[in-house]
Design an enzyme around this catalytic site. Structure first.
Site, mmCIF file in Angstrom:
data_model
loop_
_atom_site.group_PDB
_atom_site.id
_atom_site.type_symbol
_atom_site.label_atom_id
_atom_site.label_comp_id
_atom_site.label_asym_id
_atom_site.label_seq_id
_atom_site.Cartn_x
_atom_site.Cartn_y
_atom_site.Cartn_z
ATOM 1 C CG HIS A 268 -0.404 -0.240 2.252
ATOM 2 N ND1 HIS A 268 0.246 1.303 3.322
ATOM 3 C CD2 HIS A 268 -0.189 -0.799 2.935
ATOM 4 C CE1 HIS A 268 0.986 0.952 4.529
ATOM 5 N NE2 HIS A 268 0.384 -0.388 4.584
ATOM 6 N N GLY A 269 0.370 2.178 -0.492
ATOM 7 C CA GLY A 269 1.466 3.648 -0.139
ATOM 8 C C GLY A 269 1.515 4.113 1.100
ATOM 9 C CD GLU A 270 4.679 8.500 3.797
ATOM 10 O OE1 GLU A 270 5.650 9.454 3.626
ATOM 11 O OE2 GLU A 270 3.804 9.478 3.140
ATOM 12 C CB SER A 271 -0.360 4.264 6.448
ATOM 13 O OG SER A 271 0.908 3.665 7.275
ATOM 14 C CG HIS B 255 -0.742 -4.270 5.270
ATOM 15 N ND1 HIS B 255 -1.016 -3.235 4.808
ATOM 16 C CD2 HIS B 255 -1.950 -5.184 5.136
ATOM 17 C CE1 HIS B 255 -2.987 -3.091 5.455
ATOM 18 N NE2 HIS B 255 -3.369 -4.532 4.785
ATOM 19 N NE ARG C 148 13.074 -5.550 8.154
ATOM 20 C CZ ARG C 148 12.280 -4.788 6.919
ATOM 21 N NH1 ARG C 148 11.332 -4.795 7.021
ATOM 22 N NH2 ARG C 148 12.811 -5.484 5.831
ATOM 23 C CE1 TYR D 159 6.793 -5.381 14.278
ATOM 24 C CE2 TYR D 159 4.563 -4.089 12.456
ATOM 25 C CZ TYR D 159 6.131 -4.493 13.017
ATOM 26 O OH TYR D 159 6.835 -5.073 12.023
ATOM 27 C CG ASN E 29 3.246 3.275 5.989
ATOM 28 O OD1 ASN E 29 3.014 3.183 5.347
ATOM 29 N ND2 ASN E 29 4.175 2.551 7.257
ATOM 30 N NE ARG F 159 -1.595 -0.015 6.967
ATOM 31 C CZ ARG F 159 -1.840 -0.673 7.811
ATOM 32 N NH1 ARG F 159 -3.001 -0.208 8.412
ATOM 33 N NH2 ARG F 159 -0.963 -1.586 8.173
ATOM 34 C CE LYS G 38 7.650 1.578 12.180
ATOM 35 N NZ LYS G 38 7.581 1.894 10.879
ATOM 36 C CD GLU H 265 2.312 -4.868 8.421
ATOM 37 O OE1 GLU H 265 2.758 -5.973 7.996
ATOM 38 O OE2 GLU H 265 2.437 -4.093 7.733
ATOM 39 N NE ARG H 266 5.588 -9.139 13.135
ATOM 40 C CZ ARG H 266 6.891 -8.659 14.216
ATOM 41 N NH1 ARG H 266 7.935 -8.131 13.200
ATOM 42 N NH2 ARG H 266 7.261 -9.059 15.137
#
Length: 228
Positions: free
Chosen positions: A9-12, A182, A115, A90, A15, A60, A98, A87-88
Site C-alpha cells: 500500500h501507499g504511504e500511510s 502490507h 525485521r 505488532y 508510516n 490503507r 518507533k 499487516e503483521r
C-alpha cells in the site's frame, strides 16, 4: 508462464509519522494516494490487465487497490478482502513511535521486532482496546485466530494458508492476479515464493506503492521478478 503483481500500500499517515501500525486501521497520507495512483498509471502504461484482485481488511491497502484499479479502468473486476493478508500484528507496540521504542529498548531489539522471522513483540492483553476482537471487521472470525501479537513466522502461516486455499487456484486457472497488501504480509509471501531463509528475510524491504512483478512457471515457482 503466469504473471503475479504485488503492491505494498501507499504511504500511510503512521508510516509518515514513524509509528508502529500493525492492524490499526490508518488511512493513506497524501503521498500515499499519489503513490497508489502512480502505480496504477505504471501498470496501465505497461499494458497490464487483471482478472481478480486481493487485499486485506485495512483501508490503507483497500484504498490503494481502489486507486490502482481506477487508474486502470478496472474497478469492475472481482476484489476479495481477506484478514489473512493484514499487516503483521505488532501487539503492544501498535500506536507507539518507533523512535521512542528504540530509546527505551535499544535499536537492536527494535530491529529484531521489526525485521526478524521469529521475534515476538510485546503482546496486548485481552482487555486492551487495541485487541482486534473489539473491532466489527473481525466479528465473524474465531477468537483463536485473533492475535495479541505476531512474529513474521506467524504472519507467514496465515498468508500461506490463504495463498494455498484461494490465490493459487486463481493463478492456475490462468487469471491475472493483483495483490495489494502490507510490508510484512508481502515479506511473508516472498519468503516462501523465493524460498528465503530466516536470515535472508531480515534485510528484505518492500517499498510503498511500487508494483512488483513475478513471472511464475507452471508449478508457481519464480523464474523472474522486477519492479516497474
Amino acid at each position: 508462464m503466469y504473471k503475479l503483481v504485488l503492491i505494498r500500500h501507499g504511504e500511510s499517515e503512521w508510516n509518515k509519522a514513524n509509528f508502529f501500525t500493525g492492524w490499526t486501521d490508518i488511512d493513506l497520507s497524501d503521498k500515499g494516494i499519489e503513490e497508489a495512483q502512480n502505480a496504477g498509471r505504471l501498470l496501465k502504461e505497461a499494458q497490464f490487465a487483471f482478472d481478480v484482485a486481493y487485499t486485506s481488511y485495512l483501508k490503507r491497502a483497500i484504498k490503494t487497490l481502489d486507486y490502482v484499479l481506477e487508474e486502470m479502468d478496472l474497478l469492475w473486476i472481482p476484489v476479495y478482502k481477506a484478514w489473512q493478508l493484514n499487516e503483521r500484528h505488532y501487539g503492544a507496540l501498535q500506536g507507539l513511535s518507533k523512535t521512542t521504542v528504540a530509546q527505551r529498548y535499544g535499536e537492536e531489539q527494535v530491529k529484531l521486532w521489526r525485521r526478524s522471522y521469529n521475534e515476538l513483540p510485546p503482546a496486548l492483553t485481552k482487555d486492551d482496546k487495541r485487541y482486534p476482537i473489539y473491532d466489527a471487521k473481525y466479528r465473524d472470525i474465531d477468537d483463536e485466530f485473533i492475535p495479541l501479537t505476531e512474529s513474521l513466522k506467524e504472519t507467514a502461516i496465515r498468508v500461506k494458508y490463504y495463498w494455498n486455499r484461494e490465490i493459487k487456484t486463481q493463478i492456475k486457472k490462468g487469471n491475472n492476479v493483483l495483490i495489494v497488501a502490507h510490508g510484512n504480509s508481502l515479506r511473508a509471501l516472498l519468503k516462501f515464493l523465493d524460498n528465503l531463509t530466516p536470515g535472508e528475510i531480515i534485510d528484505l524491504d518492500i517499498p510503498t506503492g511500487d508494483p512488483l512483478v513475478y513471472m511464475l512457471d507452471k508449478q508457481l515457482h519464480p523464474v523472474d521478478k522486477y519492479y516497474l
